[in-house]
Design a protein around this motif. Sequence first.
Motif, PDB file in Angstrom:
ATOM      1  N   GLN A  44       0.831  -1.207   0.000  1.00 14.92           N
ATOM      2  CA  GLN A  44       0.000   0.000   0.000  1.00 14.92           C
ATOM      3  C   GLN A  44       0.865   1.256   0.000  1.00 14.92           C
ATOM      4  N   THR A  45       1.860   1.282   0.833  1.00 17.89           N
ATOM      5  CA  THR A  45       2.640   2.503   1.004  1.00 17.89           C
ATOM      6  C   THR A  45       3.481   2.805  -0.230  1.00 17.89           C
ATOM      7  N   LEU A  46       4.117   1.781  -0.767  1.00 19.72           N
ATOM      8  CA  LEU A  46       4.936   2.020  -1.965  1.00 19.72           C
ATOM      9  C   LEU A  46       4.056   2.419  -3.143  1.00 19.72           C
ATOM     10  N   ALA A  47       2.892   1.818  -3.247  1.00 13.83           N
ATOM     11  CA  ALA A  47       1.987   2.156  -4.351  1.00 13.83           C
ATOM     12  C   ALA A  47       1.566   3.622  -4.266  1.00 13.83           C
ATOM     13  N   VAL A  48       1.144   4.039  -3.088  1.00 12.65           N
ATOM     14  CA  VAL A  48       0.728   5.435  -2.926  1.00 12.65           C
ATOM     15  C   VAL A  48       1.912   6.374  -3.167  1.00 12.65           C
ATOM     16  N   ALA A  49       3.066   6.005  -2.657  1.00 12.23           N
ATOM     17  CA  ALA A  49       4.245   6.873  -2.819  1.00 12.23           C
ATOM     18  C   ALA A  49       4.524   7.105  -4.304  1.00 12.23           C
ATOM     19  N   ARG A  50       4.441   6.038  -5.099  1.00 13.88           N
ATOM     20  CA  ARG A  50       4.700   6.196  -6.546  1.00 13.88           C
ATOM     21  C   ARG A  50       3.647   7.099  -7.182  1.00 13.88           C
ATOM     22  N   VAL A  51       2.390   6.886  -6.807  1.00 13.06           N
ATOM     23  CA  VAL A  51       1.306   7.700  -7.379  1.00 13.06           C
ATOM     24  C   VAL A  51       1.517   9.179  -7.074  1.00 13.06           C
ATOM     25  N   VAL A  52       1.789   9.499  -5.828  1.00 16.62           N
ATOM     26  CA  VAL A  52       1.880  10.914  -5.474  1.00 16.62           C
ATOM     27  C   VAL A  52       3.168  11.539  -6.011  1.00 16.62           C
ATOM     28  N   ALA A  53       4.235  10.747  -6.059  1.00 13.25           N
ATOM     29  CA  ALA A  53       5.489  11.277  -6.610  1.00 13.25           C
ATOM     30  C   ALA A  53       5.308  11.628  -8.086  1.00 13.25           C
ATOM     31  N   SER A  54       4.646  10.757  -8.811  1.00 10.02           N
ATOM     32  CA  SER A  54       4.529  11.006 -10.257  1.00 10.02           C
ATOM     33  C   SER A  54       3.577  12.167 -10.540  1.00 10.02           C
ATOM     34  N   ALA A  55       2.709  12.496  -9.592  1.00  5.97           N
ATOM     35  CA  ALA A  55       1.800  13.628  -9.792  1.00  5.97           C
ATOM     36  C   ALA A  55       2.395  14.934  -9.292  1.00  5.97           C
ATOM     37  N   GLY A  56       3.626  14.888  -8.788  1.00 15.13           N
ATOM     38  CA  GLY A  56       4.292  16.125  -8.414  1.00 15.13           C
ATOM     39  C   GLY A  56       4.239  16.483  -6.941  1.00 15.13           C
ATOM     40  N   VAL A 109      -2.329  15.939   2.694  1.00 12.72           N
ATOM     41  CA  VAL A 109      -3.579  15.304   2.314  1.00 12.72           C
ATOM     42  C   VAL A 109      -3.408  13.782   2.278  1.00 12.72           C
ATOM     43  N   GLU A 110      -4.492  13.094   2.584  1.00  8.56           N
ATOM     44  CA  GLU A 110      -4.448  11.629   2.643  1.00  8.56           C
ATOM     45  C   GLU A 110      -4.849  11.006   1.315  1.00  8.56           C
ATOM     46  N   VAL A 111      -4.057  10.034   0.890  1.00  4.26           N
ATOM     47  CA  VAL A 111      -4.314   9.353  -0.371  1.00  4.26           C
ATOM     48  C   VAL A 111      -4.173   7.852  -0.117  1.00  4.26           C
ATOM     49  N   ALA A 112      -5.027   7.067  -0.711  1.00  2.00           N
ATOM     50  CA  ALA A 112      -4.913   5.615  -0.556  1.00  2.00           C
ATOM     51  C   ALA A 112      -5.135   4.977  -1.907  1.00  2.00           C
ATOM     52  N   PRO A 113      -4.467   3.860  -2.177  1.00  2.00           N
ATOM     53  CA  PRO A 113      -4.674   3.211  -3.470  1.00  2.00           C
ATOM     54  C   PRO A 113      -6.115   2.724  -3.563  1.00  2.00           C
ATOM     55  N   ASP A 114      -6.617   2.190  -2.487  1.00  2.00           N
ATOM     56  CA  ASP A 114      -8.001   1.724  -2.462  1.00  2.00           C
ATOM     57  C   ASP A 114      -8.603   2.187  -1.148  1.00  2.00           C
ATOM     58  N   ALA A 164      -8.735   8.847  -3.610  1.00  2.00           N
ATOM     59  CA  ALA A 164      -8.302   7.646  -4.315  1.00  2.00           C
ATOM     60  C   ALA A 164      -7.035   7.966  -5.098  1.00  2.00           C
ATOM     61  N   GLY A 165      -6.131   7.016  -5.150  1.00  2.34           N
ATOM     62  CA  GLY A 165      -4.887   7.214  -5.869  1.00  2.34           C
ATOM     63  C   GLY A 165      -5.122   7.646  -7.305  1.00  2.34           C
ATOM     64  N   GLU A 166      -6.117   7.062  -7.941  1.00  3.44           N
ATOM     65  CA  GLU A 166      -6.336   7.337  -9.370  1.00  3.44           C
ATOM     66  C   GLU A 166      -6.810   8.758  -9.636  1.00  3.44           C
ATOM     67  N   GLU A 167      -7.399   9.412  -8.635  1.00  3.49           N
ATOM     68  CA  GLU A 167      -7.844  10.786  -8.843  1.00  3.49           C
ATOM     69  C   GLU A 167      -6.789  11.807  -8.415  1.00  3.49           C
ATOM     70  N   PHE A 168      -5.658  11.345  -7.897  1.00  4.99           N
ATOM     71  CA  PHE A 168      -4.715  12.284  -7.298  1.00  4.99           C
ATOM     72  C   PHE A 168      -4.053  13.222  -8.305  1.00  4.99           C
ATOM     73  N   ALA A 169      -3.739  12.717  -9.488  1.00  7.38           N
ATOM     74  CA  ALA A 169      -3.043  13.577 -10.466  1.00  7.38           C
ATOM     75  C   ALA A 169      -3.929  14.759 -10.862  1.00  7.38           C
ATOM     76  N   ALA A 170      -5.204  14.503 -11.099  1.00 11.61           N
ATOM     77  CA  ALA A 170      -6.123  15.592 -11.451  1.00 11.61           C
ATOM     78  C   ALA A 170      -6.257  16.573 -10.282  1.00 11.61           C
ATOM     79  N   TYR A 171      -6.348  15.997  -9.095  1.00 11.16           N
ATOM     80  CA  TYR A 171      -6.433  16.820  -7.881  1.00 11.16           C
ATOM     81  C   TYR A 171      -5.221  17.748  -7.772  1.00 11.16           C
ATOM     82  N   ALA A 172      -4.029  17.193  -7.951  1.00 12.03           N
ATOM     83  CA  ALA A 172      -2.805  17.988  -7.801  1.00 12.03           C
ATOM     84  C   ALA A 172      -2.755  19.106  -8.847  1.00 12.03           C
ATOM     85  N   ALA A 173      -3.204  18.808 -10.047  1.00  9.99           N
ATOM     86  CA  ALA A 173      -3.184  19.829 -11.103  1.00  9.99           C
ATOM     87  C   ALA A 173      -4.142  20.971 -10.765  1.00  9.99           C
TER      88      ALA A 173
END
Lengths: 340, 340, 340, 340
Positions: free
Chosen positions: D111-123, D299-304, D317-326
């Motif tokens: 869970q933690t590594l997955a979220v870390a990758r998601v948030v890192a790639s979104a900036g 902010v809190e983010v979770a893969p699921d 949700a992890g999948e909505e994070f990139a749009a959120y960050a933008a």
Amino acid sequence: MIVMTPAATEAEVEAVKARLESRRNLHVLVMPGELTTAIGAIGDPEGVAELGIEGMPGVDRVVPISRPYKLASSELAHHEPTVLEIAGRIVGSGNTFCLIAGPCTVESREQTLAVARVVASAGASMLRGGAFKPRTSPFAFKGLGPPALEILREARAQTGLPIVTELLDTHHAEIVGETADVIQIGARNMQNYALLEVAGQLGKPVLIKRGLSSTVEELLMAADYVLKEGNEAVILCERGIRTFENATRFTLDLSAVPWLKLHTHLPVIVDPSHAAGDRRLVAPLSRAAAAAGADGLIVEVAPDPETALCDGPQQLAGEEFAAYAADVAAHAALTGKRLA
Amino acid sequence: MIVMTPAATEAEVEAVKARLESRRNLHVLVMPGELTTAIGAIGDPEGVAELGIEGMPGVDRVVPISRPYKLASSELAHHEPTVLEIAGRIVGSGNTFCLIAGPCTVESREQTLAVARVVASAGASMLRGGAFKPRTSPFAFKGLGPPALEILREARAQTGLPIVTELLDTHHAEIVGETADVIQIGARNMQNYALLEVAGQLGKPVLIKRGLSSTVEELLMAADYVLKEGNEAVILCERGIRTFENATRFTLDLSAVPWLKLHTHLPVIVDPSHAAGDRRLVAPLSRAAAAAGADGLIVEVAPDPETALCDGPQQLAGEEFAAYAADVAAHAALTGKRLA
Amino acid sequence: MIVMTPAATEAEVEAVKARLESRRNLHVLVMPGELTTAIGAIGDPEGVAELGIEGMPGVDRVVPISRPYKLASSELAHHEPTVLEIAGRIVGSGNTFCLIAGPCTVESREQTLAVARVVASAGASMLRGGAFKPRTSPFAFKGLGPPALEILREARAQTGLPIVTELLDTHHAEIVGETADVIQIGARNMQNYALLEVAGQLGKPVLIKRGLSSTVEELLMAADYVLKEGNEAVILCERGIRTFENATRFTLDLSAVPWLKLHTHLPVIVDPSHAAGDRRLVAPLSRAAAAAGADGLIVEVAPDPETALCDGPQQLAGEEFAAYAADVAAHAALTGKRLA
Amino acid sequence: MIVMTPAATEAEVEAVKARLESRRNLHVLVMPGELTTAIGAIGDPEGVAELGIEGMPGVDRVVPISRPYKLASSELAHHEPTVLEIAGRIVGSGNTFCLIAGPCTVESREQTLAVARVVASAGASMLRGGAFKPRTSPFAFKGLGPPALEILREARAQTGLPIVTELLDTHHAEIVGETADVIQIGARNMQNYALLEVAGQLGKPVLIKRGLSSTVEELLMAADYVLKEGNEAVILCERGIRTFENATRFTLDLSAVPWLKLHTHLPVIVDPSHAAGDRRLVAPLSRAAAAAGADGLIVEVAPDPETALCDGPQQLAGEEFAAYAADVAAHAALTGKRLA
């Protein structure tokens, strides 16, 4: 109890039901209503909380039905009131009233011994006094520390009064535990769980002050932290909550007294001094607490409150304490209690 | 008192001083401090408020020193307590306690007369009952209206109890004024100034309930609205404020009782029913109000509270009222008061 | 949903069930749990409320499941957002942003016309201005009254801006209704039901400010009072609530904006001026309101705020208004809205 | 500033003046007014506080004029904003925006590594995640403890994101200090002074969350506890306060952002997740925080998020994070800031 939105589809209802049923020991009941569907889940509240139902599509709200506190509950745990005996003083029996009095902070040997004698001769049950004081600003006076504990021991030896003093930091647990007859947890630490657990392990009664923005349910959950250490000697203390009103420093929530007496087996006392912030309000609020059914009071007294270093304006003067104690005792007597 | 920011320039201080001095009758004093300069302005608080000082460059804060209420103040207006006589009942004298009891709402002739007889025989001072009820939702029961006033008159004729009933709308002023011995202004209308002025002109005592998020200072300002109409017969009523705690419906602020007794000459009573929201809390809170020095109580009683149409769970049962009244009277007696 | 106490007997459960079933149209479901029994009652929330279940033996709590507001609900009433057209300005469409600006109070013809020109040229949608002002103290300035309405009409004639002004007293309904394009109900009157009903009958859009201690659910119930008069043109306004924090005058509850947008079909705007109490906070809070998804703002502007008679320190200066409006519009544009 | 009661005698005024003058370094000024006398005391606020003036005869109130916080003040301490550099990320510079994201609690390596990758790639600027969690009830999940710190180190190694994690207990200071790039102090511990001092001594930046019933002034005093240890790297975080409104879990006080930016030199960020308690509110409140001028978000983010063990419903949700960050970045850009 899960409430679906009016627009929830059948598939969404089914998905919630399925997730609930994935948990063993949960009995699930779907109740279709005119506008919304509700789903009851019976048997394992923590289990439900951990399923993340609130985030599922079609879910409007999750309404918890069961109480969040357990060991402190008069309904879920033992139904008999908890009665403590502290150096011969009975607390919580229903026919005793525990009057704890003393200075806000131990400032000197003379001050503390003088107050101890005054309150002992007026019939107080215990002596209070802070050795370590939490202060909002780091630049304020923080208490004498270990020498104050020495002074409190001397006061106990002279008057026979058991000592109530605050534990502020887990590093002081041993030295505070050696002196105190009752360990006080201050309002700012009511949700300092590490401290609650350490306090619970010292083998002494623990007096927990309600946090200034804590609900009465959260106070009972804080008590659960101590009770689960096997320490059954817990006293609860209402001391005022934070509201928009600032004519008084805090709003003393005396409704909490009868509410707690209905819902917990633990003794309930009231601290009128900090909420009032004005000495002239302390006596009426103390009488009110006794009339509302409290098991006791914890109140600040100073020989010369006008020169006290800390919280001066709210301390009762030593010379008025005997009249104060008699007044409080008269109201307590009407509820069937005499000074412990 | 105007406090400048630490960075305020001399020119900014001068500009504030000059604007203050533009007002006649203001005495202005500049007090340079180590970090900030403060400017005292003495003599005309409304005048200062209207100068817009708070928005001037270099001004940090304007700290009002004088009290915002005037006619209700025991310090600024008359120092003697206001004592009312209402159909032979004395309110506010310091040795009487006014117990106002009755149903939340007049629901029927039978219900109202039954409750009136019960409370009269137990020593109540007055009868309360709503003819018009404010309801948060427009779809809830709103009271019987004028026929309820007729029923209340009949209850008064039978029992001799003066009537306390709520004025909700300036359009009802005449008919409510004809029946009521005391005009009640509800909590939601405490800042409905048009209503306060009309109530003040009816020539009857006015009972003002504290708004659920009003400070005690604002309650005294609301009293000023009635007092300035030349009507000196005002009773103040603490009924609970809104806080984060929802174990009870509102948080009864009993500290308001001794605070108000210190700062106003008007009688102060307590309504424990609406705040509690649970019948089992009403008796302890009533005793506490008496012990805190209140001049009276206003409490809901129903012959069969379980079927009352409005606010049922908080109403005392008729059969328990006599014991309740005796209990309250015993605590009031300890403060030197007997039932009016 | 009725929750029984753990100690409730079977007979007590049966008694509750029987009383619920005495009501037609109620579907009743008993759910025995490990510790407590819960009883679901589906179909008629007002009906359940009037049965007085909360006072019955063995009952712990009644947990309402359905929403207390109806007509204002996006789930229970119409699902499409309500879009208003007010003299050509579109409010609530999802792609328009309504910027209402003007002086707190109409103090003079010159002041009002000057501000009206400033805000019109910067792109404001409507002009606000108080003719009658509610004041906490009876000794404060209360507005010019009818002459102020005359001035507002002249400002509208000169600038084309529709007029938003407050209705304070049912006796002013006719004259305010003749001038206003939008009738404002102030925070202190949000639960003045007589006033809400009269406002709803004037045939003009009604802007309801949230009461300073009202929940968002209560705001929607207040809207129901207007909507049930057949008037669908209601605008909701968040303006700050009362909390323990007094660094600002009120705590602007911007979470209310997205919460309301989820739960109601009505337009939602924000008043940042009264909560801030300090001009320097108004611009950041306005940008935040736009970013949070509000449909508009209502803000105070004065040509020379430092000499305004009322609420001076929180009014924007006229000269900074154009930059302010551009800033707000930029944030609104990111949410897909342009100035109406 | 000491305000006397209207009835204060000259002797009482003299006694107060004499006591104030007993303190060296105090400049005393008597200001007789029409109704009351005020006495200014300039130069040593702590000194005045310790004189016990409030309890003296004839004294109505003591009104503190100076600010209670010192080191955190932009007026009393340094006037330049404090700018931190944390592993290359700039916080507080006025043109950077710090987006801290990650799971509420570290629940597993995956869970933690997955979220870390998601948030890192979104900036995102930093990774948050709890190893030790404070829980209101002692029966709830409390975090994985030391193994969670190991997982966080691995996430940092993979993504390069600095780690923000909470210190809950002074006994964990060493191991938390070894892993964390930023030490978080939770809201419940904002007044746990022993913990603040220990955190201040670890040589790492400290992120202090505002207590749920703490004023912004008290937040600055808590910062003073860290600053006085010689640690200048403090970040303040608004996360919602407790009010009567319970449509949201806490009331996010966004006014605190511009207020703090005016009064302190420290960076100010916002945590929208805990206050909202509902994922759908997190994005609008985050945009609002950026628009209000915050220096960042946590902010809190979770893969699921639907199966998260703790605080699930509020996590993005992890999948909505990139749009959120933008989205957030666009609003921050309007205030002159880009993602750090």
